[in-house]
Structures are given as C-alpha cells and as structure tokens.
Design a protein around this motif. Structure first.
Motif, PDB file in Angstrom:
ATOM      1  N   LEU A 140      29.972  51.941  39.978  1.00 21.99           N
ATOM      2  CA  LEU A 140      30.517  50.764  40.651  1.00 21.99           C
ATOM      3  C   LEU A 140      29.522  49.618  40.755  1.00 21.99           C
ATOM      4  CD1 LEU A 140      32.451  52.388  43.636  1.00 21.99           C
ATOM      5  CD2 LEU A 140      33.305  51.820  41.342  1.00 21.99           C
ATOM      6  N   LYS A 141      30.063  48.435  40.995  1.00 22.96           N
ATOM      7  CA  LYS A 141      29.269  47.271  41.342  1.00 22.96           C
ATOM      8  C   LYS A 141      29.181  47.184  42.865  1.00 22.96           C
ATOM      9  CE  LYS A 141      31.902  44.245  39.315  1.00 22.96           C
ATOM     10  NZ  LYS A 141      32.395  42.980  38.719  1.00 22.96           N
ATOM     11  N   LYS A 216      43.415  42.028  44.211  1.00 20.38           N
ATOM     12  CA  LYS A 216      44.468  41.484  43.342  1.00 20.38           C
ATOM     13  C   LYS A 216      44.934  40.114  43.843  1.00 20.38           C
ATOM     14  CE  LYS A 216      48.994  42.735  41.356  1.00 20.38           C
ATOM     15  NZ  LYS A 216      48.615  42.837  39.946  1.00 20.38           N
ATOM     16  N   TYR A 217      45.048  39.961  45.153  1.00 24.00           N
ATOM     17  CA  TYR A 217      45.512  38.698  45.747  1.00 24.00           C
ATOM     18  C   TYR A 217      44.496  37.586  45.474  1.00 24.00           C
ATOM     19  CZ  TYR A 217      48.109  35.880  49.153  1.00 24.00           C
ATOM     20  OH  TYR A 217      48.878  34.914  49.759  1.00 24.00           O
ATOM     21  N   LYS A 218      43.214  37.913  45.610  1.00 22.76           N
ATOM     22  CA  LYS A 218      42.189  36.903  45.351  1.00 22.76           C
ATOM     23  C   LYS A 218      42.235  36.437  43.893  1.00 22.76           C
ATOM     24  CE  LYS A 218      38.560  39.140  47.028  1.00 22.76           C
ATOM     25  NZ  LYS A 218      37.164  39.389  47.491  1.00 22.76           N
ATOM     26  N   ARG A 219      42.505  37.368  43.000  1.00 23.17           N
ATOM     27  CA  ARG A 219      42.522  37.024  41.584  1.00 23.17           C
ATOM     28  C   ARG A 219      43.793  36.261  41.201  1.00 23.17           C
ATOM     29  NH1 ARG A 219      41.398  41.999  38.124  1.00 23.17           N
ATOM     30  NH2 ARG A 219      43.461  42.632  38.829  1.00 23.17           N
ATOM     31  N   PHE A 222      44.580  33.202  44.692  1.00 19.33           N
ATOM     32  CA  PHE A 222      43.499  32.239  44.882  1.00 19.33           C
ATOM     33  C   PHE A 222      42.794  31.866  43.577  1.00 19.33           C
ATOM     34  CE2 PHE A 222      43.000  34.062  49.425  1.00 19.33           C
ATOM     35  CZ  PHE A 222      43.987  33.205  49.879  1.00 19.33           C
ATOM     36  N   LYS A 223      43.171  32.568  42.478  1.00 22.14           N
ATOM     37  CA  LYS A 223      42.601  32.298  41.162  1.00 22.14           C
ATOM     38  C   LYS A 223      41.080  32.459  41.138  1.00 22.14           C
ATOM     39  CE  LYS A 223      46.742  31.284  39.863  1.00 22.14           C
ATOM     40  NZ  LYS A 223      47.529  32.300  39.104  1.00 22.14           N
ATOM     41  N   GLU A 224      40.592  33.403  41.931  1.00 20.60           N
ATOM     42  CA  GLU A 224      39.159  33.680  41.942  1.00 20.60           C
ATOM     43  C   GLU A 224      38.806  34.614  40.784  1.00 20.60           C
ATOM     44  OE1 GLU A 224      37.832  35.179  45.674  1.00 20.60           O
ATOM     45  OE2 GLU A 224      38.738  33.563  46.854  1.00 20.60           O
ATOM     46  N   ASP A 225      37.569  34.540  40.362  1.00 22.84           N
ATOM     47  CA  ASP A 225      37.077  35.450  39.321  1.00 22.84           C
ATOM     48  C   ASP A 225      36.732  36.775  39.993  1.00 22.84           C
ATOM     49  OD1 ASP A 225      36.084  36.614  37.071  1.00 22.84           O
ATOM     50  OD2 ASP A 225      34.170  35.544  37.104  1.00 22.84           O
ATOM     51  N   CYS A 226      37.735  37.603  40.177  1.00 22.59           N
ATOM     52  CA  CYS A 226      37.585  38.832  40.973  1.00 22.59           C
ATOM     53  C   CYS A 226      38.083  40.028  40.182  1.00 22.59           C
ATOM     54  CB  CYS A 226      38.369  38.691  42.282  1.00 22.59           C
ATOM     55  SG  CYS A 226      38.380  40.180  43.290  1.00 22.59           S
ATOM     56  N   ASP A 227      37.184  40.965  39.899  1.00 19.54           N
ATOM     57  CA  ASP A 227      37.598  42.196  39.221  1.00 19.54           C
ATOM     58  C   ASP A 227      37.180  43.425  40.022  1.00 19.54           C
ATOM     59  OD1 ASP A 227      34.866  42.191  38.862  1.00 19.54           O
ATOM     60  OD2 ASP A 227      34.921  42.532  36.697  1.00 19.54           O
ATOM     61  N   GLU A 228      37.149  43.264  41.343  1.00 19.63           N
ATOM     62  CA  GLU A 228      36.693  44.350  42.211  1.00 19.63           C
ATOM     63  C   GLU A 228      37.654  45.529  42.192  1.00 19.63           C
ATOM     64  OE1 GLU A 228      36.512  42.212  45.835  1.00 19.63           O
ATOM     65  OE2 GLU A 228      34.949  40.858  45.109  1.00 19.63           O
ATOM     66  N   ARG A 316      39.718  47.796  36.624  1.00 17.24           N
ATOM     67  CA  ARG A 316      39.026  46.514  36.509  1.00 17.24           C
ATOM     68  C   ARG A 316      39.724  45.573  35.522  1.00 17.24           C
ATOM     69  NH1 ARG A 316      34.498  46.158  39.012  1.00 17.24           N
ATOM     70  NH2 ARG A 316      33.614  48.228  38.701  1.00 17.24           N
ATOM     71  N   ARG A 317      40.368  46.138  34.521  1.00 17.12           N
ATOM     72  CA  ARG A 317      41.098  45.314  33.546  1.00 17.12           C
ATOM     73  C   ARG A 317      42.476  44.898  34.030  1.00 17.12           C
ATOM     74  NH1 ARG A 317      38.992  49.441  30.190  1.00 17.12           N
ATOM     75  NH2 ARG A 317      41.026  50.473  30.136  1.00 17.12           N
TER      76      ARG A 317
END
Length: 437
Positions: A140-141, A216-219, A222-228, A316-317
């Motif tokens: 994990l990150k 998922k909501y942030k990505r 909110f169009k954030e660069d989020c792959d958590e 993540r994908r």
C-alpha cells in the motif's frame, strides 16, 4: 504448495476437510467469479478462466471454477535460470522479513508485558498470521486506508505506526497512538490512515466501505487525482454477519476501490469454522455479488502478495472490489485469557510446521537473496526497537482525568467539557437543564 495449473470446473461443493490448505495441494489459490480476476497478464490469463452464461432474464450466471494459481509455482521453476524471475528482489525480501519479524516479536513482547500486569483487558495476538498483514499492507501507499479488527496490533505496525506508539497504547499511556484511550482493540492513526481496530465483529466493514466510497467520490465528483484503496480485514466468524453481505453488495454495486480480506484462521474463538457456516469456502461468496472471489494459502507471504498485487491493482484502476480468503492459523489462543484447550493438539502441531516466517526465511536463503547474517541483523534490530518501545511506554505518563470525555463529543468544549476545562456534567445546572451550552 505445488498444484496443477489446469482449471477445474466443479459441479458442487469442493471437499472441505478440516485442514483445507494444509492437506490439499490444489487449494493454495482458487478463483471464482463472473469476470477474470488475473486477466492483466498472459500467464494469469492462461491460469484463470470462467465459463459464462446469460439466462433468459438477462442475469449473469457462472460455473463454479476452482483454479490453482500457480503463478508462484511457474515463477519458481524459472527462478533457477534467472534471478529476474524470482518473486521478490533482495530489497523486497528484506522488507517483508523485517515486517514479519516485527509483528511476531512485538506480539511475543505483548504476552510478556500482559502477564507482568502492564496491560489490561483482552489482548488478542496475531502470531502465525503475519503473512497476511505483510503480504497485503506492504503493497500500500501511505494514503491508502486499513480497517482492522480486535486483532489489530500488527496491521498498525505494517502500515507504519511506530512500535513505541502501539506499545504505549497497550500500556494506556498518553503517548499511545490513541493517547491511551483505545487500548489493544482500538488502534487508530490518522497520520497512517489506520481507521481503527473494532472490538465487535463486522463493525469495521461498513467503515472500510465508507472510506472506499470517499475515495471514489473524490475522484468522480470532486475530480481529484485520487486512486486510494481501502483494505478491510476480518475473520471467518464475521462472514456469517449481515454487515459483511450488505457491504459486499454496496461495494460491488458502486465499484468501490476496496479489498475484503478474510483472515480465516479456522476458529471463531472456540467455534470451528466448519461447524458454523453452510459453505465453509468463503471465497465463493464474492461472485454472488458480482466480484471476484479468491482463496489463497495465508501461511505463504509470497502467495498472499501475488494475489494482493492483483486485488489492490484492480481497486486502484477503478475495476471494483475483490473478496480474498486467506487461510491461515493463529499460534496462540483466541486471547491471552484463553487457555486454548479446544483445538486439537495435532492440528496446532501441524500448522506450527508451516510457520510463515520460517518459510520466507528458507526462500530468501535458498535463492541467495540475503545471508544468514543479514537476517540475524534484522532480528537484532527489531529486538532493540522493542526494548526501546517498552522502555518508552513504561516511562510515559498516564492520561489526566480531564482527558476522559475528550473525543467523545463533536464539540467537547461546547458540551462534554466547559470553557474552564471542567466537565459540564459536574455543573449542577447541567442536570437541571439550565446550563449554558
């Protein structure tokens, strides 16, 4: 564990003897699902396939397919000709070994401290299950989330929470990761995205599902660069609990970036897994909700890691959740208060021969990834780290009485604790309903 790479279509339940992964060579990793799980690599495409059918009403149905992954076996066969075909590099091997040694030694130290009266309440140790925590969490990150159970010390350590903070929490000291208010079953670290250990089974699964929804909501909104990605750890006993099924449904419906990791140690306190569920093969429950289900030998960190790579990668994908059943075994009783008299001594002796740390050490030495001296140096380093952690915990202060109601209310200064730092409940006007809030 060697096994055939040929898919087998099983028309009915697989055999369920009491020691599945130990006694059956073809159960080191099984897959079942309505879509290919290991579809990203040519080797995995060959190993994992599923028969699909569409019913007259348009619903998908899939034959139960049990496949032995031998990603591990095939790579091992190639390893003699080239180091590049090894499952891990030297650096990766040493990281895995250090993390597993830390987990085992930390829990052994906890046992010592518990019996010396330094810890109180129930303390559940993780000995024997280290391959699962290390195999998943070390991939994990920092931004990824982990949600645990009451057996949570090692998950926190694997995610990077310092040993001194975990030990201090167990001692109930202010320097603990929860300032001494969580204790053994409630490890939490905002900094490391450890969203808690949970005392009641199933409690953490909805929290983990919510964390995955946040990602998922942030990505997407909110169009954030989020792959958590979120990992939800829980045991076999939890898999008969309604929250488990509800969250599998939600996660699949919304394609959430979550991996449900079942640490099946075959016993729910004193209840044998085989006696408590209609179908003991938990991994089969994934496809019922439209997600892949995988069974892996949880006593082999390299096999766990191979499966974890695919499951975490899918999440993540944006390809949705995965249910992974890691069949493992705890080397101690349910808790340190458990005399462990219910399990068959022969069963315990059998699994003791499959110690995941010993297996990794053997792999590292046989493949010349490190020397015995390198591994001894790691063990010495961990011993010193834990001695320092205990010393730090013993010298740390206990929480002040004024801390008791902190973090209980959303606005402690407005309700739990007054502006003067005193408890609101101590104000006579509070019980009369006339206190100014």
């Amino acid at each position: 564990m060697a096994c055939s790479a040929t898919p087998k279509i099983v028309h009915g339940p697989l055999p369920t003897s009491s020691l599945r992964s130990a006694d059956k060579s073809d159960s080191s990793c099984k897959f079942m699902g309505p879509s290919s799980f290991f579809g990203s690599k040519s080797l995995n495409k060959k190993l994992f396939s599923v028969n699909k059918a569409v019913s007259s009403v348009g619903r998908r149905s899939a034959a139960v397919v049990a496949v032995s992954s031998d990603v591990v076996k095939e790579k091992k066969l190639k390893s003699s000709s080239s180091l590049s075909n090894l499952l891990i590099t030297k650096e990766e091997g040493l990281v895995l070994y250090e993390d597993m040694i830390l987990g085992r030694a930390f829990e052994d130290m906890c046992a010592q401290m518990y019996y010396r009266g330094k810890m109180f309440g129930f303390v559940h140790l993780y000995n024997g299950q280290e391959a699962v925590s290390t195999g998943f969490i070390k991939l994990l990150k920092k931004e990824d989330c982990v949600v645990s159970t009451y057996r949570d010390h090692v998950h926190a350590l694997s995610k990077g929470v310092p040993a001194r903070q975990v030990m201090s929490e167990l001692f109930g000291k202010t320097t603990g990761c929860c300032r001494g208010q969580g204790g053994s079953m409630h490890m939490f670290s905002k900094e490391h995205n450890v969203l808690g250990g949970f005392a009641f089974i199933g409690e953490g699964i909805p929290v983990a599902t919510g964390a995955a929804f946040t990602s998922k909501y942030k990505r997407e909104v909110f169009k954030e660069d989020c792959d958590e990605v979120t990992l939800a750890f829980f045991g076999d006993g939890t898999c008969n609990n309604g929250q488990f099924f509800e969250c599998l449904n939600m996660a699949a419906l919304w394609k959430l970036p979550i991996v449900f990791v079942v640490e099946n140690n075959l016993w729910a306190i004193g209840m044998s897994h085989l006696r408590s569920t209609s179908d003991p093969e938990i991994w089969k429950k994934g496809p019922a909700f439209g997600m892949p289900g995988v069974h892996v030998d949880g006593m082999d960190v390299l096999k766990v890691r191979e499966v974890a790579k695919e499951a975490v990668g899918r999440a993540r994908r944006g390809e949705g959740p995965t249910l992974v059943e890691c069949e493992t075994y705890r080397f101690r009783g349910h808790s340190l208060a458990d005399p462990d008299e219910l399990r068959d001594p022969a069963e315990k002796a059998h699994y003791a021969t499959r110690d995941p740390i010993a297996a990794l050490k053997k792999y590292i030495l046989e493949n010349n990834l490190a020397s015995e001296a390198d591994l001894k140096a790691i063990e010495k380093k961990i011993d010193e780290e834990l001695e320092e952690a205990v010393e730090f915990a013993e010298e740390s202060p206990v929480p002040a009485r004024s801390q008791l109601l902190e973090n209980v209310f959303a606005d402690p200064k407005g309700f739990g604790i007054g502006p003067d730092g005193r408890y609101r409940c101590e104000d006579p006007k509070f019980t009369e309903g006339t206190a100014q809030v």
